[in-house]
Write an enzyme that holds these catalytic residues in place. Structure first.
Site, PDB file in Angstrom:
ATOM      1  N   LYS A  55      13.009  -1.401  20.445  1.00 50.07           N
ATOM      2  CA  LYS A  55      11.857  -1.054  21.286  1.00 50.07           C
ATOM      3  C   LYS A  55      11.128  -2.250  21.891  1.00 50.07           C
ATOM      4  O   LYS A  55       9.942  -2.188  22.235  1.00 50.07           O
ATOM      5  CB  LYS A  55      10.842  -0.165  20.525  1.00 50.07           C
ATOM      6  CG  LYS A  55      11.419   1.014  19.801  1.00 50.07           C
ATOM      7  CD  LYS A  55      12.496   1.729  20.546  1.00 50.07           C
ATOM      8  CE  LYS A  55      11.992   2.535  21.726  1.00 50.07           C
ATOM      9  NZ  LYS A  55      13.177   3.112  22.469  1.00 50.07           N
ATOM     10  N   HIS A 116      20.919  -5.588  17.497  1.00 52.37           N
ATOM     11  CA  HIS A 116      19.576  -5.631  16.893  1.00 52.37           C
ATOM     12  C   HIS A 116      19.624  -6.387  15.566  1.00 52.37           C
ATOM     13  O   HIS A 116      18.673  -6.312  14.783  1.00 52.37           O
ATOM     14  CB  HIS A 116      19.076  -4.208  16.601  1.00 52.37           C
ATOM     15  CG  HIS A 116      18.635  -3.436  17.816  1.00 52.37           C
ATOM     16  ND1 HIS A 116      17.914  -3.980  18.835  1.00 52.37           N
ATOM     17  CD2 HIS A 116      18.789  -2.121  18.130  1.00 52.37           C
ATOM     18  CE1 HIS A 116      17.645  -3.054  19.740  1.00 52.37           C
ATOM     19  NE2 HIS A 116      18.166  -1.915  19.337  1.00 52.37           N
ATOM     20  N   SER A 146       5.943   2.222  20.474  1.00 53.10           N
ATOM     21  CA  SER A 146       7.171   2.656  21.143  1.00 53.10           C
ATOM     22  C   SER A 146       8.184   3.197  20.124  1.00 53.10           C
ATOM     23  O   SER A 146       8.846   4.217  20.366  1.00 53.10           O
ATOM     24  CB  SER A 146       7.755   1.467  21.918  1.00 53.10           C
ATOM     25  OG  SER A 146       8.851   1.866  22.681  1.00 53.10           O
ATOM     26  N   TYR A 201       8.614  -9.824  26.293  1.00 56.97           N
ATOM     27  CA  TYR A 201       8.461  -8.611  27.117  1.00 56.97           C
ATOM     28  C   TYR A 201       7.229  -8.743  28.016  1.00 56.97           C
ATOM     29  O   TYR A 201       7.270  -8.412  29.194  1.00 56.97           O
ATOM     30  CB  TYR A 201       8.308  -7.414  26.166  1.00 56.97           C
ATOM     31  CG  TYR A 201       8.051  -6.081  26.821  1.00 56.97           C
ATOM     32  CD1 TYR A 201       9.089  -5.175  27.025  1.00 56.97           C
ATOM     33  CD2 TYR A 201       6.766  -5.705  27.225  1.00 56.97           C
ATOM     34  CE1 TYR A 201       8.861  -3.945  27.615  1.00 56.97           C
ATOM     35  CE2 TYR A 201       6.529  -4.477  27.828  1.00 56.97           C
ATOM     36  CZ  TYR A 201       7.570  -3.599  28.013  1.00 56.97           C
ATOM     37  OH  TYR A 201       7.340  -2.376  28.607  1.00 56.97           O
TER      38      TYR A 201
HETATM   39  P1  A3P Z   1       7.474   2.165  25.816  1.00 54.71           P
HETATM   40  O1  A3P Z   1       7.890   3.151  24.780  1.00 54.71           O
HETATM   41  O2  A3P Z   1       6.262   1.376  25.402  1.00 54.71           O
HETATM   42  O3  A3P Z   1       7.313   2.758  27.172  1.00 54.71           O
HETATM   43  P2  A3P Z   1      14.206  -0.610  23.976  1.00 54.71           P
HETATM   44  O4  A3P Z   1      15.063  -0.585  25.204  1.00 54.71           O
HETATM   45  O5  A3P Z   1      14.293  -1.899  23.217  1.00 54.71           O
HETATM   46  O6  A3P Z   1      14.427   0.585  23.131  1.00 54.71           O
HETATM   47  O7  A3P Z   1      12.688  -0.577  24.472  1.00 54.71           O
HETATM   48  C1  A3P Z   1      12.132   0.562  25.052  1.00 54.71           C
HETATM   49  C2  A3P Z   1      10.795   0.176  25.648  1.00 54.71           C
HETATM   50  O8  A3P Z   1      11.019  -0.652  26.811  1.00 54.71           O
HETATM   51  C3  A3P Z   1      10.012   1.394  26.132  1.00 54.71           C
HETATM   52  O9  A3P Z   1       8.631   1.075  25.939  1.00 54.71           O
HETATM   53  C4  A3P Z   1      10.392   1.417  27.601  1.00 54.71           C
HETATM   54  O10 A3P Z   1       9.501   2.144  28.420  1.00 54.71           O
HETATM   55  C5  A3P Z   1      10.353  -0.065  27.920  1.00 54.71           C
HETATM   56  N1  A3P Z   1      11.044  -0.367  29.182  1.00 54.71           N
HETATM   57  C6  A3P Z   1      12.291  -0.014  29.545  1.00 54.71           C
HETATM   58  N2  A3P Z   1      12.538  -0.403  30.811  1.00 54.71           N
HETATM   59  C7  A3P Z   1      11.418  -1.014  31.245  1.00 54.71           C
HETATM   60  C8  A3P Z   1      11.041  -1.622  32.491  1.00 54.71           C
HETATM   61  N3  A3P Z   1      11.865  -1.670  33.532  1.00 54.71           N
HETATM   62  N4  A3P Z   1       9.793  -2.156  32.580  1.00 54.71           N
HETATM   63  C9  A3P Z   1       8.944  -2.103  31.531  1.00 54.71           C
HETATM   64  N5  A3P Z   1       9.238  -1.543  30.338  1.00 54.71           N
HETATM   65  C10 A3P Z   1      10.456  -0.995  30.208  1.00 54.71           C
END
Ligand code: A3P
Length: 303
Positions: A55, A116, A146, A201
């Site tokens: 996340k 991961h 998240s 991030y």
């Molecule tokens: P949120 O749940 O806070 O929205 P992972 O890919 O490691 O599982 O992480 C998922 C998180 O990255 C989610 O956060 C998702 O919305 C966010 N995310 C994915 N694509 C994104 C983008 N283009 N810009 C910003 N956040 C993004």
């Protein structure tokens, strides 16, 4: 077809991962039979690895790296869903029914792979081959929020008993892939000894062009400004959310139930403020200070 909360609960019973511990870190039980093969994974010197705690924006980085890899060719980057384009190292060895079973790695180099895993559990050959590694880190509070919503929407993880309980589990590291604190600290230390680009991030959100240029430099790649513009557009939150090859709707709905919470949910640093109470925030900060004492690693928790 949209799933109801009830059928989702039934699917959970069937699909939920049993867990085991590797070095005190929770991992899917399915790794048990294949752990030795994961450890013996043979890296190639031109492999690039994307590493993160769950996340932290992994799939965002997947999209960025695939676009870089394919010189900004949007059509090529829509050839398959994210985890088939940039596969998870761990998934190569297990059969996750419906979630990319039969995953196999592209045989043509250079390859881009995701994991991961904690730094000390990374297959040895990745270090030996001196592969380039990009680590993406996200502040603990937004990561927690998240991860909480991800547990609600996916059937392979247990439904959180409550938001408060989930916070406790996060703080004690009793979640898939273990402690966020140990993950980020381990990789932060590793970056001084290996070819690791440590990326945040929050920086990516604040200034994506600048961070993408840093990634390009790390990868030793040059792209035109027009191509970088294309990458920025294609990997923006709003565009990814509408892209079925990037928004994780390609997973069957009994695995990811986007009606409970979409995978691309908020995508905004600081969303934790909508979840934490004052008391919880104080408790979390106190615990955080102890866990992160002695590290130079710092995070922004809002933009
Ligand atoms: P949120 O749940 O806070 O929205 P992972 O890919 O490691 O599982 O992480 C998922 C998180 O990255 C989610 O956060 C998702 O919305 C966010 N995310 C994915 N694509 C994104 C983008 N283009 N810009 C910003 N956040 C993004």
């Amino acid at each position: 077809m949209a799933q109801t909360e009830n059928t989702h609960q039934l699917d959970r019973k069937m699909l939920q991962f049993s867990m085991m511990e590797v070095d005190g870190i929770l991992m899917p039980q399915a790794f048990e039979g294949v752990w030795e093969r994961i450890c013996n994974f043979q890296a190639r010197p031109d492999d690039t690895f994307l590493v993160s705690y769950p996340k932290s924006g992994t799939m965002w980085m997947v999209e960025i790296l695939d676009m870089i890899h394919n010189d900004g060719d949007v059509v090529k980057c829509r050839r398959a869903t994210s985890i088939l384009r940039v596969p998870f190292l761990e998934s190569k060895f297990i059969n996750m029914e419906g979630a990319g079973s039969g995953l196999d790695f592209a045989t043509t180099s250079p390859r881009v792979l995701v994991t991961h895993l904690r730094a000390h559990l990374l297959p040895r050959s990745i270090w030996e081959q001196n592969c380039k590694i990009i680590y993406v880190a996200r502040n603990a509070k937004d990561c927690l929020v998240s991860y909480y919503h991800f547990h609600r929407m996916t059937s392979f993880l247990p439904t959180p008993a409550s938001w408060e309980d989930f916070c406790e589990d996060f703080m004690s590291g009793k979640l898939l892939y273990g402690s966020w604190y140990d993950h980020v600290k381990g990789w932060w230390e590793a970056k001084d000894k290996h070819r690791i680009f440590f990326l945040f991030y929050e920086d990516l959100k604040k200034n994506p062009r600048q961070e993408i240029c840093k990634i390009l430099k790390f990868l030793g790649k040059t792209l035109s400004e027009d191509t970088i513009d294309k990458i920025l557009h294609h990997t923006s939150f709003d565009v990814m959310k509408e892209n079925p090859m990037a928004n994780q709707t390609a997973f069957p709905p009994n695995i990811f139930n986007h009606t409970i919470s979409p995978f691309l949910r908020k995508g905004m640093p600081g969303d934790w403020k909508n979840h934490f109470t004052v008391a919880m925030n104080e408790k979390f900060d106190e615990h955080y200070k102890k866990k992160m004492a002695g590290t130079t690693l710092t995070f922004h928790t809002e933009l």
